[in-house]
Scaffold this active site. Structure first.
Site, PDB file in Angstrom:
ATOM      1  N   GLY A  14      82.924 -32.882 151.563  1.00 49.43           N
ATOM      2  CA  GLY A  14      81.695 -32.488 152.254  1.00 49.43           C
ATOM      3  C   GLY A  14      80.827 -31.641 151.348  1.00 49.43           C
ATOM      4  O   GLY A  14      80.339 -30.586 151.739  1.00 49.43           O
ATOM      5  N   THR A  16      77.874 -32.445 149.873  1.00 46.05           N
ATOM      6  CA  THR A  16      76.497 -32.899 149.636  1.00 46.05           C
ATOM      7  C   THR A  16      75.452 -31.929 150.150  1.00 46.05           C
ATOM      8  O   THR A  16      74.272 -32.059 149.832  1.00 46.05           O
ATOM      9  CB  THR A  16      76.257 -34.268 150.303  1.00 46.05           C
ATOM     10  OG1 THR A  16      76.562 -34.160 151.695  1.00 46.05           O
ATOM     11  CG2 THR A  16      77.119 -35.352 149.671  1.00 46.05           C
ATOM     12  N   GLY A  18      74.889 -27.747 152.358  1.00 40.61           N
ATOM     13  CA  GLY A  18      75.500 -26.583 152.994  1.00 40.61           C
ATOM     14  C   GLY A  18      76.537 -25.895 152.113  1.00 40.61           C
ATOM     15  O   GLY A  18      76.386 -25.790 150.888  1.00 40.61           O
ATOM     16  N   ILE A  19      77.608 -25.437 152.751  1.00 44.55           N
ATOM     17  CA  ILE A  19      78.617 -24.629 152.067  1.00 44.55           C
ATOM     18  C   ILE A  19      79.340 -25.426 150.979  1.00 44.55           C
ATOM     19  O   ILE A  19      79.618 -24.910 149.886  1.00 44.55           O
ATOM     20  CB  ILE A  19      79.634 -24.088 153.105  1.00 44.55           C
ATOM     21  CG1 ILE A  19      78.932 -23.120 154.077  1.00 44.55           C
ATOM     22  CG2 ILE A  19      80.810 -23.406 152.419  1.00 44.55           C
ATOM     23  CD1 ILE A  19      79.733 -22.810 155.343  1.00 44.55           C
ATOM     24  N   GLY A  20      79.629 -26.690 151.261  1.00 47.62           N
ATOM     25  CA  GLY A  20      80.327 -27.522 150.275  1.00 47.62           C
ATOM     26  C   GLY A  20      79.510 -27.699 149.011  1.00 47.62           C
ATOM     27  O   GLY A  20      80.033 -27.578 147.891  1.00 47.62           O
ATOM     28  N   SER A 138      86.837 -21.225 160.712  1.00 46.53           N
ATOM     29  CA  SER A 138      85.614 -20.634 161.266  1.00 46.53           C
ATOM     30  C   SER A 138      86.028 -19.426 162.089  1.00 46.53           C
ATOM     31  O   SER A 138      87.129 -19.415 162.667  1.00 46.53           O
ATOM     32  CB  SER A 138      84.919 -21.648 162.183  1.00 46.53           C
ATOM     33  OG  SER A 138      83.952 -21.003 162.992  1.00 46.53           O
ATOM     34  N   TYR A 151      85.716 -27.595 169.022  1.00 47.69           N
ATOM     35  CA  TYR A 151      85.543 -27.165 167.631  1.00 47.69           C
ATOM     36  C   TYR A 151      86.407 -25.940 167.346  1.00 47.69           C
ATOM     37  O   TYR A 151      87.095 -25.869 166.320  1.00 47.69           O
ATOM     38  CB  TYR A 151      84.063 -26.860 167.402  1.00 47.69           C
ATOM     39  CG  TYR A 151      83.723 -26.343 166.022  1.00 47.69           C
ATOM     40  CD1 TYR A 151      83.621 -27.206 164.938  1.00 47.69           C
ATOM     41  CD2 TYR A 151      83.475 -24.983 165.811  1.00 47.69           C
ATOM     42  CE1 TYR A 151      83.298 -26.729 163.672  1.00 47.69           C
ATOM     43  CE2 TYR A 151      83.145 -24.497 164.560  1.00 47.69           C
ATOM     44  CZ  TYR A 151      83.054 -25.377 163.492  1.00 47.69           C
ATOM     45  OH  TYR A 151      82.729 -24.899 162.243  1.00 47.69           O
TER      46      TYR A 151
END
Ligand SMILES: NC(=O)c1ccc[n+]([C@@H]2O[C@H](COP(=O)([O-])OP(=O)(O)OC[C@H]3O[C@@H](n4cnc5c(N)ncnc54)[C@H](OP(=O)(O)O)[C@@H]3O)[C@@H](O)[C@H]2O)c1
Length: 250
Positions: A14, A16, A18-20, A138, A151
């Protein structure tokens, strides 16, 4: 550029946006060779173009077993062994109790739990002894949030997996730690709201609940991941590091 991670090989799922993405770029800036996964070819190529030769894009859906097998093949072909695995791909949406469909449970657990389990299982044999795994959880795993039960439960499972895997991998000296961000200003956070106006309101409300008075930045979380992945954290194993401006403590 620095050489803090020179000679190290990392995989960020992941990666591409944000955080990644922030983590993949920071690792590459500090000398690592980074495999980055995502589902969008365009976004993957854009990430790779920032540090040509340091970032290798691999198009996979991190929630699918077949794709994770493809990822394993791509890594095997490269003949590189991983020092760092950041299992970051994930996400969710607000689905209140009463409106939950079977497919919602499958979707949330597929990306946040099933894909993460398969990823670590497939990649662990491809890691060097003494490597570092960082799992994305999270702070919503610690406290209740209206409409966020699936979630929250999925991210709590991630925390439990870390405790078990550090034992499963102890003979190889592989450390397993968890990072738990609070609300972090990414496309994924904005997507929780139905439109831009609602997203701005949600961000203002969340900021007011954070002792440091602002949302996290993707780079804030990336720096915590780099610390856990680095040799500076060589005796840190099994922690769940909150990166939340103090939100989960008050
Ligand atoms: N932002 C927050 O406030 C916050 C707080 C706590 C925890 N987190 C967690 O941090 C992680 C990153 O969140 P973010 O806010 O940076 O999210 P984001 O902006 O939505 O980015 C998510 C990344 O994951 C990829 N992705 C999503 N589903 C995927 C799938 N099935 N297969 C492969 N890649 C997938 C996306 O790439 P493609 O679209 O190209 O596939 C993208 O690169 C998630 O696990 C999230 O639950 C976020």
């Amino acid at each position: 550029m620095s050489d803090r991670f020179a000679g190290k090989v990392a995989l960020v799922t992941g990666g591409t946006r944000g955080i990644g993405l922030a983590t993949a770029l920071a690792l590459a800036e500090q000398g690592a060779f980074v495999f980055v996964t995502g589902r969008s070819r365009e976004a993957l190529d854009a990430a790779a173009a920032v540090h040509p030769g340091h970032i290798v894009p691999v198009m996979v859906d991190a929630s699918k077993a077949d794709d994770i097998r493809l990822l394993q093949s791509a890594l095997a072909e490269s003949r590189r062994r991983l020092d760092i695995l950041f299992a970051n791909a994930g996400g969710g949406s607000f689905i209140p109790l009463g409106a939950i469909e079977e497919a919602d449970i499958d979707d949330v657990f597929a990306i946040n739990v099933k894909g993460l389990v398969l990823l670590v299982q497939q990649m662990a044999p491809m890691m060097r002894d003494g490597g570092s795994i960082v799992l994305m959880s999270s702070i919503t795993a610690r406290t209740g949030t209206p409409g966020f039960c699936l979630y929250s439960a999925a991210k709590a499972a991630v925390r439990a997996l870390a405790r078990n895997w550090l034992l499963d991998l102890k003979e190889r000296g592989i450390r397993v730690n968890v990072v738990s961000p609070g609300p972090t200003d990414t496309p994924g956070l904005a997507a929780l709201a139905p439109d831009a106006e609602a997203a701005a309101g949600m961000k203002a409300m969340l900021s007011s609940r954070i002792p440091l008075g602002r949302l996290g930045r993707a780079e804030d979380v990336a720096q915590a991941v780099l610390f856990l992945a680095s040799d500076e954290a060589s005796f840190i194993n099994g922690v769940d590091l909150a990166v939340d401006g103090g939100m989960s403590e008050v």
